[in-house]
Scaffold this motif. Structure first.
Motif, PDB file in Angstrom:
ATOM      1  N   TRP A  99       0.837  -1.192   0.000  1.00 14.28           N
ATOM      2  CA  TRP A  99       0.000   0.000   0.000  1.00 14.28           C
ATOM      3  C   TRP A  99       0.878   1.249   0.000  1.00 14.28           C
ATOM      4  O   TRP A  99       1.875   1.324   0.741  1.00 14.28           O
ATOM      5  N   TYR A 100       0.477   2.177  -0.826  1.00 19.64           N
ATOM      6  CA  TYR A 100       1.045   3.516  -0.830  1.00 19.64           C
ATOM      7  C   TYR A 100      -0.095   4.485  -0.550  1.00 19.64           C
ATOM      8  O   TYR A 100      -1.274   4.124  -0.636  1.00 19.64           O
ATOM      9  N   ARG A 101       0.250   5.691  -0.234  1.00 19.16           N
ATOM     10  CA  ARG A 101      -0.781   6.704  -0.033  1.00 19.16           C
ATOM     11  C   ARG A 101      -0.305   8.050  -0.551  1.00 19.16           C
ATOM     12  O   ARG A 101       0.894   8.317  -0.629  1.00 19.16           O
ATOM     13  N   GLN A 102      -1.268   8.862  -0.902  1.00 18.37           N
ATOM     14  CA  GLN A 102      -0.958  10.204  -1.395  1.00 18.37           C
ATOM     15  C   GLN A 102      -1.938  11.190  -0.788  1.00 18.37           C
ATOM     16  O   GLN A 102      -3.146  11.133  -1.071  1.00 18.37           O
ATOM     17  N   ALA A 103      -1.416  12.044   0.065  1.00 23.57           N
ATOM     18  CA  ALA A 103      -2.224  13.104   0.643  1.00 23.57           C
ATOM     19  C   ALA A 103      -2.306  14.261  -0.343  1.00 23.57           C
ATOM     20  O   ALA A 103      -1.457  14.419  -1.229  1.00 23.57           O
ATOM     21  N   HIS A 104      -3.317  15.075  -0.163  1.00 20.70           N
ATOM     22  CA  HIS A 104      -3.540  16.201  -1.071  1.00 20.70           C
ATOM     23  C   HIS A 104      -2.316  17.114  -1.080  1.00 20.70           C
ATOM     24  O   HIS A 104      -1.854  17.572  -0.026  1.00 20.70           O
ATOM     25  N   GLY A 105      -1.787  17.364  -2.270  1.00 23.59           N
ATOM     26  CA  GLY A 105      -0.657  18.259  -2.408  1.00 23.59           C
ATOM     27  C   GLY A 105       0.692  17.657  -2.052  1.00 23.59           C
ATOM     28  O   GLY A 105       1.700  18.365  -2.032  1.00 23.59           O
ATOM     29  N   LYS A 106       0.715  16.367  -1.779  1.00 18.62           N
ATOM     30  CA  LYS A 106       1.967  15.709  -1.403  1.00 18.62           C
ATOM     31  C   LYS A 106       2.281  14.569  -2.364  1.00 18.62           C
ATOM     32  O   LYS A 106       1.435  14.131  -3.122  1.00 18.62           O
TER      33      LYS A 106
ATOM     34  N   VAL B  74       3.478   3.022   2.391  1.00 14.83           N
ATOM     35  CA  VAL B  74       2.873   2.771   3.702  1.00 14.83           C
ATOM     36  C   VAL B  74       3.378   1.438   4.251  1.00 14.83           C
ATOM     37  O   VAL B  74       3.937   1.376   5.342  1.00 14.83           O
ATOM     38  N   ALA B  75       3.173   0.381   3.480  1.00 12.66           N
ATOM     39  CA  ALA B  75       3.609  -0.943   3.921  1.00 12.66           C
ATOM     40  C   ALA B  75       3.636  -1.893   2.730  1.00 12.66           C
ATOM     41  O   ALA B  75       2.865  -1.727   1.785  1.00 12.66           O
TER      42      ALA B  75
ATOM     43  N   TYR C 279       6.869 -14.220   0.702  1.00 14.76           N
ATOM     44  CA  TYR C 279       7.400 -15.040   1.792  1.00 14.76           C
ATOM     45  C   TYR C 279       6.925 -14.552   3.152  1.00 14.76           C
ATOM     46  O   TYR C 279       7.260 -15.142   4.174  1.00 14.76           O
ATOM     47  N   GLY C 280       6.175 -13.443   3.149  1.00 18.20           N
ATOM     48  CA  GLY C 280       5.640 -12.945   4.398  1.00 18.20           C
ATOM     49  C   GLY C 280       6.459 -11.873   5.085  1.00 18.20           C
ATOM     50  O   GLY C 280       6.136 -11.470   6.203  1.00 18.20           O
ATOM     51  N   LYS C 281       7.504 -11.415   4.431  1.00 15.43           N
ATOM     52  CA  LYS C 281       8.321 -10.350   5.033  1.00 15.43           C
ATOM     53  C   LYS C 281       7.628  -9.015   4.805  1.00 15.43           C
ATOM     54  O   LYS C 281       7.300  -8.654   3.682  1.00 15.43           O
ATOM     55  N   SER C 282       7.429  -8.282   5.881  1.00 13.93           N
ATOM     56  CA  SER C 282       6.723  -7.010   5.790  1.00 13.93           C
ATOM     57  C   SER C 282       7.661  -5.846   6.084  1.00 13.93           C
ATOM     58  O   SER C 282       8.678  -5.997   6.772  1.00 13.93           O
ATOM     59  N   ASP C 283       7.270  -4.691   5.582  1.00  7.76           N
ATOM     60  CA  ASP C 283       8.038  -3.474   5.781  1.00  7.76           C
ATOM     61  C   ASP C 283       7.043  -2.332   5.935  1.00  7.76           C
ATOM     62  O   ASP C 283       6.002  -2.318   5.268  1.00  7.76           O
ATOM     63  N   TYR C 284       7.372  -1.388   6.819  1.00 10.20           N
ATOM     64  CA  TYR C 284       6.453  -0.303   7.114  1.00 10.20           C
ATOM     65  C   TYR C 284       7.160   1.046   7.075  1.00 10.20           C
ATOM     66  O   TYR C 284       8.347   1.155   7.414  1.00 10.20           O
TER      67      TYR C 284
ATOM     68  N   GLY D 193       3.699   0.141  14.326  1.00 11.33           N
ATOM     69  CA  GLY D 193       3.018  -0.019  15.598  1.00 11.33           C
ATOM     70  C   GLY D 193       1.533   0.290  15.538  1.00 11.33           C
ATOM     71  O   GLY D 193       0.798  -0.015  16.480  1.00 11.33           O
ATOM     72  N   ARG D 194       1.083   0.879  14.435  1.00 10.13           N
ATOM     73  CA  ARG D 194      -0.339   1.215  14.288  1.00 10.13           C
ATOM     74  C   ARG D 194      -0.993   0.445  13.152  1.00 10.13           C
ATOM     75  O   ARG D 194      -2.165   0.079  13.247  1.00 10.13           O
ATOM     76  N   PHE D 195      -0.248   0.200  12.087  1.00 14.01           N
ATOM     77  CA  PHE D 195      -0.770  -0.489  10.912  1.00 14.01           C
ATOM     78  C   PHE D 195      -0.170  -1.884  10.835  1.00 14.01           C
ATOM     79  O   PHE D 195       0.985  -2.107  11.196  1.00 14.01           O
ATOM     80  N   THR D 196      -0.968  -2.817  10.328  1.00 10.07           N
ATOM     81  CA  THR D 196      -0.499  -4.181  10.113  1.00 10.07           C
ATOM     82  C   THR D 196      -0.914  -4.646   8.728  1.00 10.07           C
ATOM     83  O   THR D 196      -2.100  -4.583   8.385  1.00 10.07           O
ATOM     84  N   ILE D 197       0.061  -5.104   7.962  1.00  7.83           N
ATOM     85  CA  ILE D 197      -0.219  -5.618   6.625  1.00  7.83           C
ATOM     86  C   ILE D 197      -0.220  -7.138   6.666  1.00  7.83           C
ATOM     87  O   ILE D 197       0.589  -7.751   7.384  1.00  7.83           O
TER      88      ILE D 197
END
Length: 121
Positions: free
Chosen positions: A34-41, A46-47, A52-57, A63-67
């Motif tokens: 997941w990526y995100r784009q805020a207005h004007g940015k 995101v994550a 293989y199940g390796k995640s990156d944030y 600590g707040r989001f889980t993929i």
């Protein structure tokens, strides 16, 4: 094709869950995320999660989001807790994959249509 769902409006401190499903003639998926784009940015990571199940944030969501991902279903979910107004953005699902007719050494990136997440203060 990537189809995302689950966006919406939530109060600060609340939770949302985004889901994304890949479909079509796919040989294999290497990474979904997941990526995100805020207005004007600019669009930002995101994550991500590998097959293989390796995640990156991003540091801002640790600590707040889980993929989580399901290789068999070709889906990826993003559980977002303790949401903040600064999480407000359009969230895009992405996948690095090899099409059924493609070259395994040359995976391609696909993007979903984006889903709006708005966090009110």
């Amino acid at each position: 094709q990537l189809q995302a769902s689950g966006g919406g409006l939530v109060q600060s401190g609340g939770s949302l869950r985004l889901s994304c499903a890949a479909s079509g003639d796919i040989f294999e998926i290497n990474v979904m995320g997941w990526y995100r784009q805020a207005h004007g940015k600019q669009r930002e990571l995101v994550a991500t999660i590998t097959s293989y199940g390796k995640s990156d944030y991003a540091d801002s969501v640790k600590g707040r989001f889980t993929i989580s991902g399901d290789n068999a279903k070709m889906t990826v979910d993003l559980q977002m807790n303790s949401l903040k107004p600064e999480d407000t953005a359009v969230y895009y699902c992405t996948a690095n994959l090899v099409p059924a007719w493609g070259n395994r050494a040359l995976p391609v990136d696909h993007w979903g249509q984006g889903t709006q997440v708005t966090v009110s203060s």
